[in-house]
Design an enzyme around this catalytic site. Structure first.
Site, PDB file in Angstrom:
ATOM      1  N   GLU A 123      -1.831   8.916 -10.242  1.00 46.82           N
ATOM      2  CA  GLU A 123      -2.659  10.035 -10.691  1.00 46.82           C
ATOM      3  C   GLU A 123      -2.056  11.407 -10.373  1.00 46.82           C
ATOM      4  O   GLU A 123      -2.629  12.196  -9.604  1.00 46.82           O
ATOM      5  CB  GLU A 123      -4.073   9.896 -10.130  1.00 46.82           C
ATOM      6  CG  GLU A 123      -4.748   8.624 -10.641  1.00 46.82           C
ATOM      7  CD  GLU A 123      -6.214   8.491 -10.277  1.00 46.82           C
ATOM      8  OE1 GLU A 123      -6.703   9.304  -9.471  1.00 46.82           O
ATOM      9  OE2 GLU A 123      -6.868   7.567 -10.797  1.00 46.82           O
ATOM     10  N   GLU A 140      -5.693   1.024 -13.660  1.00 48.00           N
ATOM     11  CA  GLU A 140      -6.969   1.180 -12.952  1.00 48.00           C
ATOM     12  C   GLU A 140      -8.093   1.233 -13.974  1.00 48.00           C
ATOM     13  O   GLU A 140      -8.049   2.008 -14.929  1.00 48.00           O
ATOM     14  CB  GLU A 140      -7.013   2.449 -12.089  1.00 48.00           C
ATOM     15  CG  GLU A 140      -6.279   2.350 -10.779  1.00 48.00           C
ATOM     16  CD  GLU A 140      -6.575   3.518  -9.842  1.00 48.00           C
ATOM     17  OE1 GLU A 140      -7.683   4.092  -9.940  1.00 48.00           O
ATOM     18  OE2 GLU A 140      -5.702   3.846  -9.028  1.00 48.00           O
TER      19      GLU A 140
END
Length: 759
Positions: free
Chosen positions: A247, A497
């Protein structure tokens, strides 16, 4: 090196027999975010700031317990692990000081994973930069290198940290993620990706802070990769590659006006400072900030609040002993003063903003910047250096490229970065469900459509009704798959994810055992994955110590599919074996391969008894008022293609009717073992005495392969070349209710009497 165990072929994963591989995986594990010694989950304050003297040896679990966890995951049908680790685990003691004990321990864990046949890729994980800034990832010394004083974050709200919150149990849900738009994370990511352009005075050991931070991160990962390479039995045999930093975030790069909240900032929760207000409070000034809450349609303003640090700052004092870690800071970089003030962004003598558009363009060249420009320049510059460092150790490594979450991916198609051994790693969460911790069956929002400008007004993005919501989730994931092909080129795409919160509705399921909301949400997410044409996923999350009180033991999150306070669905070990001689060799379902494979049956009565005596952890921590449930397992323990002889055209599992269907374009390979298409078929949904299989052509069998003493149910299908389909009917149950009704059994008995091939 010999034949690759898994290789990338265009947008497909293939095995040595050239069959398509679907990665059905899980993130392992939540405990990797914080140290083992001392054990400091995010709700513990003792020892929190002594972050140099920690050890991650024993994370995510001990070697003794590794077999328990890997066998459990294999039993549930997972063949892939996204192995979570942090930069802090490698280099916590100081710059260049690597924890060889942790690396050796991790190699032993990977060797155990190898025994269970997993594909593993490594995830250098971070959240909002570091544990000391409210998340996980980077070592504490990186904050000191940037001039920050972590002890000043609480009063200034430069970062909201559960460990230092007055009452950690009352830490607001999901507020940790707002740290991405607070001073510390904004600054650290700006320095990491763009320090040379935006902070040229930040010189340490003779180089810019950007090169210092990136250099140490990449060197630490390369050192880890080198040790794995030297182990000799990890690369290719279990580890298939590496993901880029989890991220990534632009920080302030491309923000057009730091005196206002950027219109593209989707999340506001609690106090919501502008970037300039964050600089002021970070320097001890009081500011009145807007406050926000999150509702069914997103964030909404609730009022205003005075944030007054009373003179305390988030920056190291001018007299700080900067020799602690051995670096030499350039005299032009002053401690005790905001770094951005030193670069002329604002005037600390008058507290006036001087350059509100400082981050809107490259200060050195004047080039206009936005998020796309950040992704295609600053992010890609780092990604190339990271990729090349790892490939210098293992040239065949698959690199999972993860660009900024929910943003348009980099434009790589047809460029030198259109790497044939690259995979696009994407994260997706149903934000409304995640932030409200409630599965709303009435409406949801097409967030990706809003972000990509699909609608004239966000009101048109609202989807009404559960069917529309499910289709909306699927369409968003399908859009991301198609967008990847347009921008990144022809590569596999994995959702590395995706998941749901289990503590929905004020932990209603923990009090009642009713997980119907979680079942619906998890099923909708899997329905979306299956309809997206992605090459697989790694579900977030598996946490070995998840419990009803603290969830994943990190920032109030509770996304683990496993909990010590819930039941597990029964494994094959609890099911009654049947004498193989009872089978009819003349049955269409009987094949020669079955004669050589240990098989068993389970009847409705046996199944119900097994469900009433489940296998659970020996450690139970829930309160006596809690009622045990199955943690929505019927939604994530589901059938899936694993190996396909040909090309998958479509597949999916209808949980309500308990029907798995798949369509493929077969390739002719004969009837050998390597020619079969293989489907994971969980015996919970498909007990072999009550499973109906229909195929357009070919032969099939259900067997029970064993991988390191773990048995699981598998359907193998030998089909001709061309367009073919399979449909498998299992046992229907009500969501959250594992028992079988008489009506449902009667239906299956009718199917059995209808001439279908029945196992």
């Amino acid at each position: 090196m010999g034949v690759l165990r898994l290789r990338v072929d265009g947008q497909t994963f293939r095995d040595p027999d050239n069959r398509e591989i679907t990665l059905r995986g899980i993130n392992v594990a939540g405990e990797a975010k914080y140290p083992k010694k001392p054990d400091i989950p995010s709700y513990v304050s003792d020892g929190f700031f002594d972050a140099d003297n920690v050890s991650f040896v024993g994370r995510p679990f001990s070697l003794d317990d590794a077999h328990t966890h890997f066998s459990r995951l294999r039993k549930w049908g997972y063949n892939t692990i996204r192995y979570v680790f942090t930069w802090e685990a490698i280099e916590h003691e100081g710059p260049g000081k690597y924890d060889d004990e942790w690396i050796s321990f991790t190699i032993e864990v990977l060797r155990i994973a190898k025994q269970y046949g997993f594909y593993v890729f490594l995830d250098p994980h971070q959240d909002v930069w570091s544990r000391l800034s409210g998340g996980s990832g980077a070592p504490a010394w990186t904050l000191y290198a940037a001039g920050f004083d972590p002890r000043g974050f609480k009063k200034t709200e430069a970062a909201l940290v559960q460990n230092t919150f007055d009452d950690p149990a009352e830490f607001p849900k999901m507020i940790w993620s707002t740290n991405y738009t607070r001073l510390v994370s904004q600054t650290m990511f700006t320095l990491f990706y763009g320090g040379r352009d935006f902070a040229p005075k930040a010189i340490i050991d003779g180089i810019n802070i950007q090169d210092y931070l990136q250099g140490h991160f990449i060197a630490a990962c390369r050192y880890f990769a080198q040790k794995i390479h030297e182990a000799g039995d990890i690369e290719n045999e279990v580890v298939i590659g590496w993901e880029s930093m989890n991220e990534p975030n632009r920080g302030l790069i491309g923000v057009q006006d730091i005196s206002v909240i950027p219109p593209e900032q989707q999340l506001q929760l609690g106090t919501s400072p502008t970037a300039f207000q964050g600089m002021l409070t970070g320097s001890g000034r009081a500011c009145e900030e807007s406050t926000w809450a999150f509702g069914g349609f997103g964030p909404y303003q609730t009022g205003r609040e005075l944030v007054d640090p009373e003179g305390e700052t988030a920056w190291l004092p001018a007299d700080y002993d900067d020799t602690r870690y051995g670096w030499v800071r350039d005299p032009g970089w002053k401690l005790g003063e905001c770094l951005w003030a030193q670069h002329g962004v604002w005037d600390p003598s008058s507290d006036k903003l001087l350059r509100k558009d400082y981050f809107a363009k490259n200060p050195q060249t004047g080039e206009p910047l936005n998020y796309d420009k950040f992704t295609n320049t600053y992010f890609m510059e780092h990604y190339r250096a990271y990729r090349d460092a790892l490939r210098s150790v293992w040239p065949e490594a698959i690199i999972f490229c993860q660009p900024p979450v929910m943003e348009v991916p980099p434009d790589l198609k047809g460029t030198v970065d259109d790497d044939p051994n690259m995979v696009h790693a994407v994260h997706y969460y149903d934000g409304i469900t995640l932030l409200t911790k409630h599965w709303n069956r009435l409406y949801n929002v097409d967030v990706i459509g809003v972000l990509r400008g699909k609608y004239l007004t966000p009101a048109f993005a609202v989807k009404i009704g559960e069917t529309a919501i499910r289709n909306c989730l699927r369409d968003q994931l399908k859009f991301l798959r198609d967008e990847s092909l347009r921008y990144m080129g022809t590569h596999p795409l994995i959702f590395t994810e995706i998941g749901i919160p289990f503590d929905m509705d004020d932990r209603h399921a923990y009090k009642t055992g009713d997980y119907s909301g979680q079942v619906s949400a998890m099923d909708a997410n899997h329905f979306a994955i299956e309809g997206s044409t992605a090459n697989g996923f790694t579900l977030w999350l598996y946490t070995t110590s998840n419990n009803h009180e603290w969830g994943d033991n990190w920032n109030g999150e509770d996304l683990s599919i496993y909990s010590v306070d819930d039941l597990e669905l029964p494994s094959g070990k609890l099911l009654a074996f049947e004498n193989e001689s009872q089978r009819d060799p003349q049955s269409p379902a009987y094949s020669e391969s079955q004669r050589n494979t240990e098989s068993y049956r389970v009847g409705p009565r046996d199944l119900k008894q097994a469900l009433q005596a489940p296998s659970i952890s020996s450690e139970i921590s829930q309160s006596s008022q809690d009622k045990l449930g199955f943690r929505a397992a019927e939604a994530w323990v589901r059938p899936s293609p694993i190996i396909t002889n040909g090309q998958i055209l479509q597949y999916g599992f209808d949980l309500k009717s308990c029907v798995f269907s798949m369509r493929l374009l077969g390739e002719k390979k004969g009837l050998g073992q390597e020619a079969a298409t293989e489907i994971f078929l969980p015996d919970f949904h498909f007990p072999d005495t009550h499973t109906v299989v229909a195929v357009s052509a070919g032969e099939w069998t259900i067997d029970y392969p064993e991988i390191h003493s773990v048995k699981f149910q598998r359907l193998r299908w030998w089909h001709p070349e061309g367009d073919h389909n399979i449909k498998i009917q299992g046992v229907k149950r009500k969501p959250g209710d594992p028992t079988v009704s008489g009506e449902e059994l009667s239906y299956l008995e009718q199917c059995q009497g209808g001439g279908c091939s029945v196992m």
